[in-house]
Write a protein that holds these residues in place. Structure first.
Motif, mmCIF file in Angstrom:
data_model
loop_
_atom_site.group_PDB
_atom_site.id
_atom_site.type_symbol
_atom_site.label_atom_id
_atom_site.label_comp_id
_atom_site.label_asym_id
_atom_site.label_seq_id
_atom_site.Cartn_x
_atom_site.Cartn_y
_atom_site.Cartn_z
ATOM 1 N N LYS A 130 -33.509 6.466 20.761
ATOM 2 C CA LYS A 130 -34.966 6.503 20.867
ATOM 3 C C LYS A 130 -35.606 6.668 19.503
ATOM 4 O O LYS A 130 -36.609 6.015 19.174
ATOM 5 N N SER A 131 -35.000 7.546 18.678
ATOM 6 C CA SER A 131 -35.542 7.781 17.343
ATOM 7 C C SER A 131 -35.458 6.511 16.495
ATOM 8 O O SER A 131 -36.425 6.134 15.820
ATOM 9 N N ARG A 132 -34.303 5.845 16.524
ATOM 10 C CA ARG A 132 -34.142 4.615 15.740
ATOM 11 C C ARG A 132 -35.058 3.509 16.262
ATOM 12 O O ARG A 132 -35.603 2.710 15.490
ATOM 13 N N GLU A 133 -35.227 3.472 17.562
ATOM 14 C CA GLU A 133 -36.089 2.441 18.161
ATOM 15 C C GLU A 133 -37.528 2.582 17.675
ATOM 16 O O GLU A 133 -38.194 1.586 17.365
ATOM 17 N N VAL A 134 -37.977 3.832 17.589
ATOM 18 C CA VAL A 134 -39.340 4.083 17.105
ATOM 19 C C VAL A 134 -39.473 3.679 15.643
ATOM 20 O O VAL A 134 -40.431 3.007 15.242
ATOM 21 N N ARG A 135 -38.501 4.093 14.819
ATOM 22 C CA ARG A 135 -38.566 3.800 13.388
ATOM 23 C C ARG A 135 -38.496 2.304 13.105
ATOM 24 O O ARG A 135 -39.241 1.775 12.282
ATOM 25 N N ILE A 136 -37.591 1.627 13.770
ATOM 26 C CA ILE A 136 -37.482 0.173 13.581
ATOM 27 C C ILE A 136 -38.724 -0.522 14.123
ATOM 28 O O ILE A 136 -39.168 -1.545 13.599
ATOM 29 N N GLY A 137 -39.301 0.076 15.154
ATOM 30 C CA GLY A 137 -40.547 -0.473 15.688
ATOM 31 C C GLY A 137 -41.661 -0.465 14.658
ATOM 32 O O GLY A 137 -42.484 -1.378 14.605
ATOM 33 N N TYR A 138 -41.678 0.601 13.817
ATOM 34 C CA TYR A 138 -42.663 0.648 12.741
ATOM 35 C C TYR A 138 -42.498 -0.548 11.804
ATOM 36 O O TYR A 138 -43.475 -1.188 11.392
ATOM 37 N N LEU A 139 -41.253 -0.822 11.459
ATOM 38 C CA LEU A 139 -40.975 -1.916 10.528
ATOM 39 C C LEU A 139 -41.381 -3.263 11.121
ATOM 40 O O LEU A 139 -41.992 -4.097 10.441
ATOM 41 N N VAL A 140 -41.043 -3.467 12.375
ATOM 42 C CA VAL A 140 -41.403 -4.724 13.051
ATOM 43 C C VAL A 140 -42.915 -4.864 13.126
ATOM 44 O O VAL A 140 -43.478 -5.938 12.903
#
Length: 202
Positions: A126-136
């Motif tokens: 969940k944490s990585r999904e949020v962070r990568i979501g920022y980049l996308v």
């Protein structure tokens, strides 16, 4: 028959390439060269000679310009100006720079998360999904990955350091809305962010 046409037999003897091409054309018509009247021979030789000259001009033109429509100098082969204009217009609409091709930022991010999900704990995922979501969100899901530049990455990193802390109001959901120019309202744990960036989370 013009003076130039009248001199055609003199300029193009039987062993000349123009004469050979003219005779080949006649043979394709099912007759022999000798069956053609002298006047017609002159006209045929003159026309083929003009074609050879125009072909040479076209060859030289294409050595330096492979796309621009060619306009024959000899009126015997000239085409209507409107057709030339249309061809030139069509040429100008061609994109001079090839578009980037390849996977998009969104598709690569999706594939990355899907590939690692089985090996990550739910909280980590969940944490990585949020962070990568920022980049996308920052780069754009449809942006071609190969077109991402170092400047894009630097801008993203700088944007992360402007994130609002969770205690401030009006915290937006998109990357841009999560930023603030008010230093007092920014997240205080910038060291954690820098550490995460170095580990490749951003």
């Amino acid at each position: 028959m013009t003076q130039g046409q009248g001199d055609a037999l003199h300029f193009y003897p039987p062993d000349h390439p123009v004469s050979g091409a003219a005779r080949a054309l006649i043979i394709k018509g099912g007759i022999t060269w000798d069956d053609v009247s002298p006047g017609s021979q002159q006209d045929i030789l003159s026309g083929v000679g003009q074609a050879f000259a125009e072909a040479e001009r076209l060859f030289l033109f294409r050595l330096t310009d492979a796309l621009t429509p060619y306009e024959p100098l000899d009126q015997l082969f000239a085409i209507e100006k409107s057709h030339v204009a249309e061809a030139k217009k069509a040429t100008k609409t061609i994109d001079p720079e090839p578009k980037s091709v390849g996977p998009t930022v969104g598709s690569v991010a999706e594939h990355y998360l899907k590939a690692h999900k089985p090996s990550w704990a739910p909280k980590t995922f969940k944490s990585r999904e949020v962070r990568i979501g920022y980049l996308v969100d920052f780069l754009g899901a449809k942006k071609i990955l190969s077109s991402v530049t170092a400047a894009d990455v630097r801008a993203f990193s700088e944007g992360l350091l402007k994130f609002r802390n969770r205690n401030t109001s009006h915290v937006g959901k998109c990357f841009l809305e999560k930023q603030t120019d008010n230093v007092a309202h920014r997240i205080s744990d910038t060291g954690s962010l820098e550490s995460q960036k170095r580990q490749g989370y951003f």
